[in-house]
Write an enzyme that holds these catalytic residues in place. Structure first.
Site, PDB file in Angstrom:
ATOM      1  CG  LEU A  33      35.659  44.639  34.959  1.00 12.31           C
ATOM      2  CD1 LEU A  33      36.548  45.798  34.534  1.00 12.31           C
ATOM      3  CD2 LEU A  33      36.461  43.342  35.011  1.00 12.31           C
ATOM      4  CG  HIS A  37      37.469  41.841  38.079  1.00 11.70           C
ATOM      5  ND1 HIS A  37      36.113  41.756  38.286  1.00 11.70           N
ATOM      6  CD2 HIS A  37      37.842  40.633  37.587  1.00 11.70           C
ATOM      7  CE1 HIS A  37      35.682  40.557  37.931  1.00 11.70           C
ATOM      8  NE2 HIS A  37      36.713  39.858  37.512  1.00 11.70           N
ATOM      9  N   GLY A 147      43.369  36.693  40.721  1.00  9.85           N
ATOM     10  CA  GLY A 147      42.835  36.623  42.079  1.00  9.85           C
ATOM     11  C   GLY A 147      43.035  35.237  42.678  1.00  9.85           C
ATOM     12  CG  MET A 188      33.835  41.340  46.364  1.00  8.84           C
ATOM     13  SD  MET A 188      34.249  42.982  45.808  1.00  8.84           S
ATOM     14  CE  MET A 188      33.828  43.888  47.288  1.00  8.84           C
ATOM     15  CB  SER A 189      32.021  35.842  42.743  1.00  7.78           C
ATOM     16  OG  SER A 189      31.576  35.154  41.587  1.00  7.78           O
ATOM     17  CB  SER A 190      31.209  38.119  37.748  1.00  8.77           C
ATOM     18  OG  SER A 190      32.445  38.775  37.658  1.00  8.77           O
TER      19      SER A 190
END
Ligand code: PAF
Length: 284
Positions: A33, A37, A147, A188-190
């Site tokens: 997360l 998230h 998202g 934003m991204s994992s």
């Protein structure tokens, strides 16, 4: 925050949460997360009495050569973050609970799944649609939050929910939440954590070049030339390849050759240092 790892426990806790007619929001995730998230959880908390977050790294949405094994897993740290945001329940099934022995069903949403990421990742959206349908049936949320960063995924889920009457009987709604960005604009991204420092710096060219392309299209520049300039800017910045850079109708995701009155979107997927980044922005 309570945690459920199997369906019986999930249903027992949900039954208690719903006591007195309380509403429940679902935030589906694959964990790892980040602020994006947590923004979904905050929006969900504003809208419903209780928030259920799911964490499940869904194997059926990864292709054979994709990063399933390497995908970051940090359940304890994620649980702490969810608890800090006031989440009521973490639904964290293991693979056997989600796909028991003999599991044989799949949902395919044709049309909206076919192009863009669907063309590069065959079967990906079938995996997403199937697991999200299961999550909706398991949790039966009043609202579900996703998202907009995964814009095509959101379109696939909305189409599936409409086609399969998943918005009944609890009338749950699917809410798209605008992409959360780093200070330099990178979505934003994992997967951003896979980037080296050098590639991370260069990755910020993606949102910058997209904004320039959007300004050009809005000013009446030729769409094909603008997209080709966008691709060149990314390659020059250090991206190794561009999977797609498409100006599309925001609903059907069908490619457009010029601006019209209908809402439109610029969507890009590009690779840098072995990591595939996606982004999208509204046009007009
Ligand atoms: O966006 C994601 O994290 C996943 O695709 C989802 C919606 C949780 C389904 O596995």
């Amino acid at each position: 925050m309570q945690t459920a790892h199997n369906l019986d426990v999930l249903r027992t806790i949900l039954g208690k949460l719903r006591d007195g007619g309380a509403s429940v929001a679902l935030v589906p995730t694959m964990g790892a997360l980040h602020e994006g998230h947590l923004t979904l959880v905050r929006r969900a908390r504003e809208a419903c009495d209780h928030v259920v977050a799911s964490i499940f790294v869904n194997p059926t949405q990864f292709g054979p050569n994709e990063d399933l094994d390497a995908y970051p897993r940090q359940l304890e740290a994620d649980a702490d973050m969810l608890e800090g945001e006031g989440c009521a329940l973490l639904w964290a099934p293991d693979v056997e609970a989600m796909y028991p022995e003999g599991f044989a069903s799949s949902i395919s949403v044709s049309g909206v799944s076919d192009g863009l990421c669907g063309a590069d990742r065959p079967g990906h959206f079938d995996g997403v649609a199937t697991v999200v349908c299961k999550l909706f049936n398991q949790v039966q949320p009043d609202m579900a939050f996703f998202g907009e960063k995964d814009f095509q995924q959101l379109a696939v889920i909305r189409t599936m929910a409409r086609d399969l009457d998943l918005t009944h009987p609890r009338a749950h709604q699917i809410i798209g939440v605008p992409t959360v960005r780093e200070p330099d604009g990178l979505a934003m991204s994992s997967r951003n954590r896979y980037l080296s420092k050098e590639h991370r710096d260069a990755a910020a060219t993606l949102p910058r070049a997209m904004k320039e392309a959007i300004a050009a299209i809005e000013a009446g520049s030729d769409v094909k030339t603008t997209l080709s300039n966008l691709e060149s800017a990314l390659i020059e910045a250090g991206f190794s390849s561009i999977d797609y850079a498409v100006f599309a109708d925001a609903k059907s995701l069908a490619p457009l050759t010029e601006m019209s009155n209908a809402p439109a979107r610029l969507l890009v997927a590009a690779r840098i240092g072995g990591t595939r980044l996606i982004d999208n922005m509204g046009v007009g």
